[in-house]
Design an enzyme around this catalytic site. Structure first.
Site, PDB file in Angstrom:
ATOM      1  N   TYR A 253       0.844  -1.195   0.000  1.00 53.94           N
ATOM      2  CA  TYR A 253       0.000   0.000   0.000  1.00 53.94           C
ATOM      3  C   TYR A 253       0.879   1.245   0.000  1.00 53.94           C
ATOM      4  O   TYR A 253       1.718   1.420   0.886  1.00 53.94           O
ATOM      5  CB  TYR A 253      -0.917  -0.007   1.229  1.00 53.94           C
ATOM      6  CG  TYR A 253      -1.836   1.187   1.318  1.00 53.94           C
ATOM      7  CD1 TYR A 253      -2.517   1.637   0.188  1.00 53.94           C
ATOM      8  CD2 TYR A 253      -2.043   1.861   2.506  1.00 53.94           C
ATOM      9  CE1 TYR A 253      -3.357   2.736   0.250  1.00 53.94           C
ATOM     10  CE2 TYR A 253      -2.888   2.959   2.585  1.00 53.94           C
ATOM     11  CZ  TYR A 253      -3.536   3.392   1.453  1.00 53.94           C
ATOM     12  OH  TYR A 253      -4.371   4.472   1.513  1.00 53.94           O
TER      13      TYR A 253
ATOM     14  N   LYS B 203       2.296   9.967   9.103  1.00 57.60           N
ATOM     15  CA  LYS B 203       1.742   9.555  10.403  1.00 57.60           C
ATOM     16  C   LYS B 203       2.527  10.148  11.586  1.00 57.60           C
ATOM     17  O   LYS B 203       2.360  11.327  11.891  1.00 57.60           O
ATOM     18  CB  LYS B 203       1.661   8.026  10.460  1.00 57.60           C
ATOM     19  CG  LYS B 203       0.788   7.493   9.290  1.00 57.60           C
ATOM     20  CD  LYS B 203       0.236   6.131   9.501  1.00 57.60           C
ATOM     21  CE  LYS B 203      -0.404   5.555   8.265  1.00 57.60           C
ATOM     22  NZ  LYS B 203      -1.832   5.438   8.296  1.00 57.60           N
TER      23      LYS B 203
ATOM     24  N   ASP C  10       8.720   2.807   1.603  1.00 60.22           N
ATOM     25  CA  ASP C  10       7.550   3.516   2.110  1.00 60.22           C
ATOM     26  C   ASP C  10       7.521   3.301   3.620  1.00 60.22           C
ATOM     27  O   ASP C  10       7.158   2.220   4.097  1.00 60.22           O
ATOM     28  CB  ASP C  10       6.288   2.974   1.440  1.00 60.22           C
ATOM     29  CG  ASP C  10       5.032   3.663   1.934  1.00 60.22           C
ATOM     30  OD1 ASP C  10       5.064   4.256   3.029  1.00 60.22           O
ATOM     31  OD2 ASP C  10       4.007   3.590   1.233  1.00 60.22           O
TER      32      ASP C  10
HETATM   33  C1  LIG Z   1       2.425   2.267   3.970  1.00 61.93           C
HETATM   34  C2  LIG Z   1       1.515   3.427   3.706  1.00 61.93           C
HETATM   35  N1  LIG Z   1       1.821   4.279   2.719  1.00 61.93           N
HETATM   36  C3  LIG Z   1       1.050   5.340   2.441  1.00 61.93           C
HETATM   37  C4  LIG Z   1      -0.091   5.597   3.159  1.00 61.93           C
HETATM   38  C5  LIG Z   1      -0.957   6.772   2.809  1.00 61.93           C
HETATM   39  O1  LIG Z   1      -0.887   7.752   3.771  1.00 61.93           O
HETATM   40  P1  LIG Z   1      -2.056   8.851   3.891  1.00 61.93           P
HETATM   41  O2  LIG Z   1      -3.254   8.125   4.424  1.00 61.93           O
HETATM   42  O3  LIG Z   1      -1.477   9.868   4.825  1.00 61.93           O
HETATM   43  O4  LIG Z   1      -2.256   9.395   2.519  1.00 61.93           O
HETATM   44  C6  LIG Z   1      -0.459   4.741   4.204  1.00 61.93           C
HETATM   45  C7  LIG Z   1      -1.679   4.995   4.989  1.00 61.93           C
HETATM   46  O5  LIG Z   1      -2.090   4.222   5.807  1.00 61.93           O
HETATM   47  C8  LIG Z   1       0.364   3.624   4.465  1.00 61.93           C
HETATM   48  O6  LIG Z   1       0.023   2.742   5.422  1.00 61.93           O
END
Ligand SMILES: Cc1ncc(COP(=O)(O)O)c(C=O)c1O
Length: 429
Positions: A141, A264, A236
């Site tokens: 993700y 986060k 990520d």
């Molecule tokens: C691994 C990862 N990347 C990107 C994101 C996206 O972040 P945002 O919700 O701040 O757009 C998330 C959100 O949970 C995530 O878990």
């Protein structure tokens, strides 16, 4: 005679949500969950019911809701305004703190969400390599961009990982720009990279993919293969940054990527995320350093705003203190072990997956190393278990227990009690 209706303000609120929001919600949780307040590792819903919180705002509230030091920091900035568009001292200090903490970070660009950070990280490596394709992992993700929403959660993944859009509204052409590999499968990644090395801009991976730890040697192999072909590797770390260690998963697993994304925790619960990485790749954000065709145009109204920056800085101050990570890991280890124990004693087929600061149970006794393995889990049992837990005052999302520095002995005991009761209920069928 007029019919007397009972006043139920919460029902009214939910009905209002259903009228004005598609699906009745912000898209994250069901309309029926309306949260009124959070303090430390607890939240209260609009009925006044109290929960031990393992959702933690989907991860950012790692030191607890309404932490007094974060609140004081934000209050100190509020009278001076909330955003200027231009540089400010708190944003500069936060960038400095990231460079000091995160192994791959030589420079930082702020944005507001993880989605944006991942989108721009992919764009930055495209600009750097002057190539288009990105390799990602099935089940990985990386936010909600068109590129990220390829095979994040394919329902019918077919025989071999390939780019399948996870959402309506994504142009068909995007499929051709993404290569998909299976997480933890070194041979597959190696052969894909070798085959496509001349069109590949970069590889993006969650070093800990949703709930799945990397198998020993996987991230090291990914680093070796990408380096051999001069292909930038993006971690990520939106979830793992400042959670797995002060330097993130790259410190925890001992593998340094070229670029990472943070979100986060780094914004202390406010809207802030970042792209951080090697100076020669980050230079593409610099209009003065780049020729027009190499310049990556990026601006954002709230980027690096002083409120989120000071909240992030105050959070990092707390995390830097001796014992902070030891405490989170001790809490997580105890909870993880207890959950496995309770389900196994109840005779329920289940595997607890993850690392101490972030884990969950998958209802299968089969080994789990990649996305396809997670599909073997019984989703209906998971949903029922989560519902039983919510009834018993445990708040979590569909998947993931986020552990925090604010969870106390009493919270651990309450959680173990709730797990024991919910497992007994599951057993009854
Ligand atoms: C691994 C990862 N990347 C990107 C994101 C996206 O972040 P945002 O919700 O701040 O757009 C998330 C959100 O949970 C995530 O878990």
């Amino acid at each position: 005679m007029a019919v007397q209706t009972e006043l139920d303000p919460v029902a009214d609120l939910i009905a209002e949500a259903k009228r004005v929001l598609p699906g009745g919600s912000f898209g994250n949780l069901p309309a029926e969950v309306v949260i009124r307040a959070g303090k430390a590792a607890h939240v209260w819903d609009e009925h006044g019911k109290e929960y031990v919180d393992f959702l933690l705002g989907s991860g950012p509230m790692f030191i607890g809701h309404g932490h007094p030091e974060v609140t004081a920091a934000v209050e100190s900035q509020l009278p001076h305004g909330s955003t200027y568009f231009g540089n400010n001292r708190h944003g500069i200090a936060l960038a400095r703190a990231i460079v000091d903490a995160v192994p791959c970070a030589e420079q930082v660009r702020f944005v507001c969400t993880g989605t944006e950070a991942d989108l721009y990280a992919m764009r930055a490596v495209r600009a750097f390599r002057r190539r288009d394709k990105i390799l990602k992992f099935e089940g990985g993700y990386h936010g909600m961009s068109d590129y990220a929403l390829m095979s994040m959660a394919p329902k019918n993944p077919g025989n071999f990982p390939r780019a399948i859009p996870d959402s309506a509204g994504i142009p068909k052409s995007v499929r051709d720009e993404m290569l998909i590999a299976a997480f933890n499968d070194v041979d597959m990644v190696e052969s894909l990279i070798k085959e496509h090395k001349d069109e590949l801009a970069g590889v993006i991976v969650e070093p800990f993919q949703r709930l799945l730890p990397p198998q020993p040697g996987f991230l090291q192999a990914l680093r070796r293969i990408t380096k051999e072909h001069d292909i930038p590797l993006i971690f990520d770390e939106v979830v793992t940054g400042f959670r797995f260690a002060y330097g993130g998963a790259q410190e925890y697993y001992g593998v340094t990527p070229d670029v990472c994304t943070l979100g986060k925790i780094v914004g202390g619960g406010y809207a802030l995320a970042a792209i951080a990485g090697r100076a020669d790749i980050m230079a593409h954000f610099d209009r003065l350093a780049m020729a027009d065709e190499d310049f990556l145009f990026q601006v954002g109204t709230l980027s690096g705003n002083p409120i989120a920056s000071i909240a992030g800085l105050a959070t990092l101050e707390v995390l830097k203190r001796p014992g902070a990570y030891e405490q989170v890991f001790a809490t997580g280890r105890e909870l993880k072990a207890a959950l496995g124990d309770i389900l196994s004693k109840a005779g329920i087929k289940a595997t607890v997956v993850g690392e101490p600061p972030l884990f969950d149970v998958v209802f299968t006794d089969q080994p789990i190393k990649d996305y396809r393995d997670t599909l073997k889990g019984d989703k209906a049992i998971a949903t029922k278990f989560n519902k039983l837990l919510r009834e018993r005052g445990i708040m979590k999302g569909e998947s993931k227990y986020y552990v925090s520095l604010a969870h106390t002995r009493a919270d651990i005991d309450q959680t173990i009690g709730a797990w024991t009761e919910a497992a007994a209920e599951l057993k009854k069928g």
